[in-house]
Design a protein around this motif. Sequence first.
Motif, PDB file in Angstrom:
ATOM      1  N   TYR A   1       0.852  -1.180   0.000  1.00 19.68           N
ATOM      2  CA  TYR A   1       0.000   0.000   0.000  1.00 19.68           C
ATOM      3  C   TYR A   1       0.889   1.231   0.000  1.00 19.68           C
ATOM      4  N   ILE A   2       0.386   2.324  -0.526  1.00 20.80           N
ATOM      5  CA  ILE A   2       1.192   3.532  -0.684  1.00 20.80           C
ATOM      6  C   ILE A   2       1.797   3.999   0.639  1.00 20.80           C
ATOM      7  N   GLN A   3       1.086   3.840   1.741  1.00 23.03           N
ATOM      8  CA  GLN A   3       1.597   4.315   3.024  1.00 23.03           C
ATOM      9  C   GLN A   3       2.838   3.541   3.485  1.00 23.03           C
ATOM     10  N   ASP A   4       3.110   2.395   2.849  1.00 26.23           N
ATOM     11  CA  ASP A   4       4.277   1.586   3.218  1.00 26.23           C
ATOM     12  C   ASP A   4       5.507   1.870   2.354  1.00 26.23           C
TER      13      ASP A   4
ATOM     14  N   LYS B   1       9.425   7.664   1.209  1.00 22.27           N
ATOM     15  CA  LYS B   1       9.329   8.907   0.442  1.00 22.27           C
ATOM     16  C   LYS B   1      10.552   9.062  -0.464  1.00 22.27           C
TER      17      LYS B   1
ATOM     18  N   TYR C   1      -4.486  11.777  -4.645  1.00 21.65           N
ATOM     19  CA  TYR C   1      -4.351  10.769  -3.592  1.00 21.65           C
ATOM     20  C   TYR C   1      -2.889  10.600  -3.200  1.00 21.65           C
TER      21      TYR C   1
ATOM     22  N   ALA D   1      -1.060  11.605   0.339  1.00 14.03           N
ATOM     23  CA  ALA D   1      -0.294  10.597   1.087  1.00 14.03           C
ATOM     24  C   ALA D   1       1.120  11.083   1.421  1.00 14.03           C
TER      25      ALA D   1
ATOM     26  N   SER E   1      -7.662   3.348  -1.987  1.00 12.23           N
ATOM     27  CA  SER E   1      -6.279   2.960  -1.724  1.00 12.23           C
ATOM     28  C   SER E   1      -5.543   2.742  -3.033  1.00 12.23           C
TER      29      SER E   1
END
Length: 133
Positions: free
Chosen positions: A3-6, A9, A41, A45, A125
């Motif tokens: 998932y993008i949050q994982d 950056k 999105y 994030a 998501s």
Amino acid sequence: MSYIQDIPKPESFIYLASPYSSDRPVERAIRHLMAEAATAYIIIAGFPTYSPIVHGHRMSIDHGIDDQNILWNSLNEPFIRACSELWVLMLDGWQDSKGIQWEVELAESLHTYIRYVYVAPDGQSILVMDGIE
């Protein structure tokens, strides 16, 4: 697949490649809306992101700039050279897109990290892959 949050950056920004060209104006408009939603999105994030489709769609329509790749490639090349990562938005048509093929080939030649992203069916998501199997 993550998932993008994982995803860590990037050092600078993400270049978001997505299909656009089509003989059908409604298809270009839909692709723009989908790229815009995905870009929003990703930015929300916490990832600085540049999308040539989000940036150029209105100009293309309002100022008669055609959707041919030659002009856009020359405008997008500096962004690909400057980005930390190139993400490919896997919308319908992405595998056949000459623009995406060009963007990926340039990124590969520059050893830019490439990820493939998919908006999950829930629309809430984004799934990220480090490569296509």
